[in-house]
Design a protein around this motif. Structure first.
Motif, PDB file in Angstrom:
ATOM      1  N   PRO A   1      79.662 175.866 120.533  1.00  0.00           N
ATOM      2  CA  PRO A   1      80.673 176.653 119.805  1.00  0.00           C
ATOM      3  C   PRO A   1      80.321 176.882 118.336  1.00  0.00           C
ATOM      4  O   PRO A   1      80.969 177.675 117.661  1.00  0.00           O
ATOM      5  N   HIS A   2      79.297 176.175 117.843  1.00  0.00           N
ATOM      6  CA  HIS A   2      78.971 176.233 116.415  1.00  0.00           C
ATOM      7  C   HIS A   2      77.541 176.714 116.185  1.00  0.00           C
ATOM      8  O   HIS A   2      76.923 176.381 115.180  1.00  0.00           O
ATOM      9  N   LYS A   3      77.039 177.507 117.114  1.00  0.00           N
ATOM     10  CA  LYS A   3      75.653 177.933 117.061  1.00  0.00           C
ATOM     11  C   LYS A   3      75.315 178.644 115.751  1.00  0.00           C
ATOM     12  O   LYS A   3      74.202 178.520 115.219  1.00  0.00           O
ATOM     13  N   ASP A   4      76.282 179.386 115.189  1.00  0.00           N
ATOM     14  CA  ASP A   4      76.025 180.128 113.955  1.00  0.00           C
ATOM     15  C   ASP A   4      75.873 179.214 112.741  1.00  0.00           C
ATOM     16  O   ASP A   4      75.432 179.660 111.673  1.00  0.00           O
ATOM     17  N   LYS A   5      76.244 177.938 112.887  1.00  0.00           N
ATOM     18  CA  LYS A   5      76.112 176.985 111.776  1.00  0.00           C
ATOM     19  C   LYS A   5      74.856 176.125 111.878  1.00  0.00           C
ATOM     20  O   LYS A   5      74.577 175.315 110.985  1.00  0.00           O
ATOM     21  N   LEU A   6      74.097 176.274 112.948  1.00  0.00           N
ATOM     22  CA  LEU A   6      72.947 175.402 113.171  1.00  0.00           C
ATOM     23  C   LEU A   6      71.765 175.807 112.299  1.00  0.00           C
ATOM     24  O   LEU A   6      71.488 176.989 112.099  1.00  0.00           O
ATOM     25  N   PHE A   7      71.070 174.787 111.805  1.00  0.00           N
ATOM     26  CA  PHE A   7      69.836 175.005 111.041  1.00  0.00           C
ATOM     27  C   PHE A   7      68.862 173.908 111.433  1.00  0.00           C
ATOM     28  O   PHE A   7      69.216 172.723 111.429  1.00  0.00           O
ATOM     29  N   GLY A   8      67.646 174.297 111.773  1.00  0.00           N
ATOM     30  CA  GLY A   8      66.683 173.341 112.301  1.00  0.00           C
ATOM     31  C   GLY A   8      65.714 172.782 111.278  1.00  0.00           C
ATOM     32  O   GLY A   8      65.271 173.486 110.366  1.00  0.00           O
ATOM     33  N   LEU A   9      65.407 171.506 111.428  1.00  0.00           N
ATOM     34  CA  LEU A   9      64.336 170.869 110.664  1.00  0.00           C
ATOM     35  C   LEU A   9      63.237 170.467 111.636  1.00  0.00           C
ATOM     36  O   LEU A   9      63.495 169.739 112.602  1.00  0.00           O
ATOM     37  N   THR A  10      62.038 170.952 111.405  1.00  0.00           N
ATOM     38  CA  THR A  10      60.906 170.521 112.211  1.00  0.00           C
ATOM     39  C   THR A  10      59.915 169.802 111.312  1.00  0.00           C
ATOM     40  O   THR A  10      60.048 169.821 110.086  1.00  0.00           O
ATOM     41  N   ILE A  11      58.925 169.173 111.914  1.00  0.00           N
ATOM     42  CA  ILE A  11      58.001 168.316 111.180  1.00  0.00           C
ATOM     43  C   ILE A  11      56.700 168.228 111.963  1.00  0.00           C
ATOM     44  O   ILE A  11      56.705 168.331 113.195  1.00  0.00           O
ATOM     45  N   ASP A  12      55.586 168.063 111.279  1.00  0.00           N
ATOM     46  CA  ASP A  12      54.303 167.941 111.967  1.00  0.00           C
ATOM     47  C   ASP A  12      54.290 166.657 112.804  1.00  0.00           C
ATOM     48  O   ASP A  12      54.727 165.595 112.315  1.00  0.00           O
ATOM     49  N   PRO A  13      53.799 166.707 114.028  1.00  0.00           N
ATOM     50  CA  PRO A  13      53.817 165.535 114.919  1.00  0.00           C
ATOM     51  C   PRO A  13      53.127 164.311 114.323  1.00  0.00           C
ATOM     52  O   PRO A  13      53.617 163.185 114.492  1.00  0.00           O
ATOM     53  N   ASP A  14      52.003 164.486 113.631  1.00  0.00           N
ATOM     54  CA  ASP A  14      51.293 163.344 113.050  1.00  0.00           C
ATOM     55  C   ASP A  14      52.149 162.631 112.014  1.00  0.00           C
ATOM     56  O   ASP A  14      52.183 161.394 111.953  1.00  0.00           O
ATOM     57  N   ARG A  15      52.833 163.420 111.184  1.00  0.00           N
ATOM     58  CA  ARG A  15      53.702 162.842 110.173  1.00  0.00           C
ATOM     59  C   ARG A  15      54.884 162.138 110.826  1.00  0.00           C
ATOM     60  O   ARG A  15      55.295 161.052 110.401  1.00  0.00           O
ATOM     61  N   LEU A  16      55.437 162.744 111.864  1.00  0.00           N
ATOM     62  CA  LEU A  16      56.560 162.143 112.578  1.00  0.00           C
ATOM     63  C   LEU A  16      56.159 160.813 113.188  1.00  0.00           C
ATOM     64  O   LEU A  16      56.909 159.827 113.108  1.00  0.00           O
ATOM     65  N   ALA A  17      54.960 160.759 113.784  1.00  0.00           N
ATOM     66  CA  ALA A  17      54.490 159.509 114.387  1.00  0.00           C
ATOM     67  C   ALA A  17      54.337 158.414 113.335  1.00  0.00           C
ATOM     68  O   ALA A  17      54.665 157.248 113.574  1.00  0.00           O
ATOM     69  N   ALA A  18      53.854 158.786 112.156  1.00  0.00           N
ATOM     70  CA  ALA A  18      53.678 157.800 111.075  1.00  0.00           C
ATOM     71  C   ALA A  18      55.030 157.264 110.610  1.00  0.00           C
ATOM     72  O   ALA A  18      55.188 156.053 110.381  1.00  0.00           O
ATOM     73  N   ILE A  19      56.014 158.144 110.483  1.00  0.00           N
ATOM     74  CA  ILE A  19      57.345 157.714 110.050  1.00  0.00           C
ATOM     75  C   ILE A  19      57.987 156.802 111.092  1.00  0.00           C
ATOM     76  O   ILE A  19      58.554 155.751 110.767  1.00  0.00           O
ATOM     77  N   ARG A  20      57.877 157.195 112.351  1.00  0.00           N
ATOM     78  CA  ARG A  20      58.485 156.383 113.407  1.00  0.00           C
ATOM     79  C   ARG A  20      57.779 155.041 113.570  1.00  0.00           C
ATOM     80  O   ARG A  20      58.408 154.039 113.942  1.00  0.00           O
ATOM     81  N   SER A  21      56.490 155.012 113.293  1.00  0.00           N
ATOM     82  CA  SER A  21      55.738 153.758 113.421  1.00  0.00           C
ATOM     83  C   SER A  21      56.214 152.719 112.410  1.00  0.00           C
ATOM     84  O   SER A  21      56.118 151.513 112.654  1.00  0.00           O
ATOM     85  N   GLU A  22      56.706 153.173 111.284  1.00  0.00           N
ATOM     86  CA  GLU A  22      57.244 152.241 110.289  1.00  0.00           C
ATOM     87  C   GLU A  22      58.485 151.547 110.814  1.00  0.00           C
ATOM     88  O   GLU A  22      58.827 150.450 110.387  1.00  0.00           O
TER      89      GLU A  22
END
Length: 272
Positions: free
Chosen positions: A194-215
């Motif tokens: 119901p709120h599709k017009d308010k959505l805004f996406g954040l994406t990130i490079d997979p390598d950077r995401l893996a490093a952040i999650r590994s912490e």
């Protein structure tokens, strides 16, 4: 090269730090030891600041860089006697402004951070409460009040961005984490439709995401490069399918992410 930078203020030091950091960031070949001296509001504390700056100059063998936002003219003169390169923000900007406006400045300590507009302060506090209450999909029944809803995979920067949008702009920002269940059929969760017009996406490079999650969870499937790559690919496919505007936050600070969201989403800040 290593140098010391002082941020001297008769208030919180936030203004001196903000301006100083912006200038120092232009000198990538220099490593700065940064020291903030807030609430320098009397002759005694001003002379103590000068003593510390002089001691540092002697120990370093170089003049410290001193960013000053001290308002009191007598105290500014005392700071000017220190053995450092003094960059006096008020001397640089207030004088020319007085000449142009034909009005003397108030020179009131702490004026830039005072609660003068109580309505604006209330908006900021309410926005922060909203961001906290609607973090990570914890609640969705109040999305009708949201100015924007950030969506992305876990650990892509949604929460700090929502808090910054609330603190700096007074915006009601919620966020919702998209998971493997959402990616199976490339569908949006029911709570978001119901709120599709308010959505805004954040994406990130997979390598950077893996490093952040590994912490957070080192060695887990959650942090594996393969899992991160799969989630990011599926996330971006979802954005494309539903025409959700997005930005890649990999190399951006929270401040940059927030201001780019404002520009791209066409949002108007509530706080000036």
């Amino acid at each position: 090269m290593k140098r010391t930078a002082f941020f001297v203020s008769d208030g919180t030091g936030i203004t001196a730090e903000t301006l100083g950091h912006s200038m120092l960031s232009q000198f990538r070949g220099v490593e700065f030891a940064q020291i903030t001296l807030p609430y320098v509001q009397s002759e005694e504390t001003t002379r103590q600041a000068v003593t510390r700056i002089n001691q540092t100059a002697e120990a370093d063998g170089h003049k410290p860089i001193v960013f000053s936002t001290v308002v009191n003219e007598e105290h500014r003169e005392i700071i000017g006697t220190c053995n450092g390169l003094v960059l006096d923000m008020f001397a640089a900007f207030v004088g020319p402004l007085e000449d142009e406006l034909g009005v003397r400045s108030s020179l009131i300590v702490g004026e830039s951070h005072a609660i003068r507009d109580h309505e604006a302060y209330r908006i900021r506090i309410d926005a922060v409460h909203y961001a906290l209450d609607n973090d990570d999909g914890a609640r969705t029944r109040h999305y009708d009040k949201a100015d924007i809803i950030l969506v992305g995979v876990s650990r892509s920067g949604k929460t700090p961005t929502c808090l910054y949008l609330a603190l700096q702009f007074g915006l009601y920002a919620g966020n919702y984490p998209l998971t493997e269940d959402d990616f199976d059929d490339l569908r949006l969760p029911e709570a978001l439709l119901p709120h599709k017009d308010k959505l805004f996406g954040l994406t990130i490079d997979p390598d950077r995401l893996a490093a952040i999650r590994s912490e957070r969870k080192s060695g887990s499937k959650y942090a594996s490069p393969r899992q991160c790559d799969m989630e990011v690919r599926a996330l971006e496919a979802l954005f494309n399918k539903f025409n959700i505007p997005s930005i890649n936050a990999t190399e951006l600070s929270i401040e940059e992410i927030s201001t780019r969201i404002l520009a791209k989403a066409g949002l108007q800040r509530r706080l000036q």
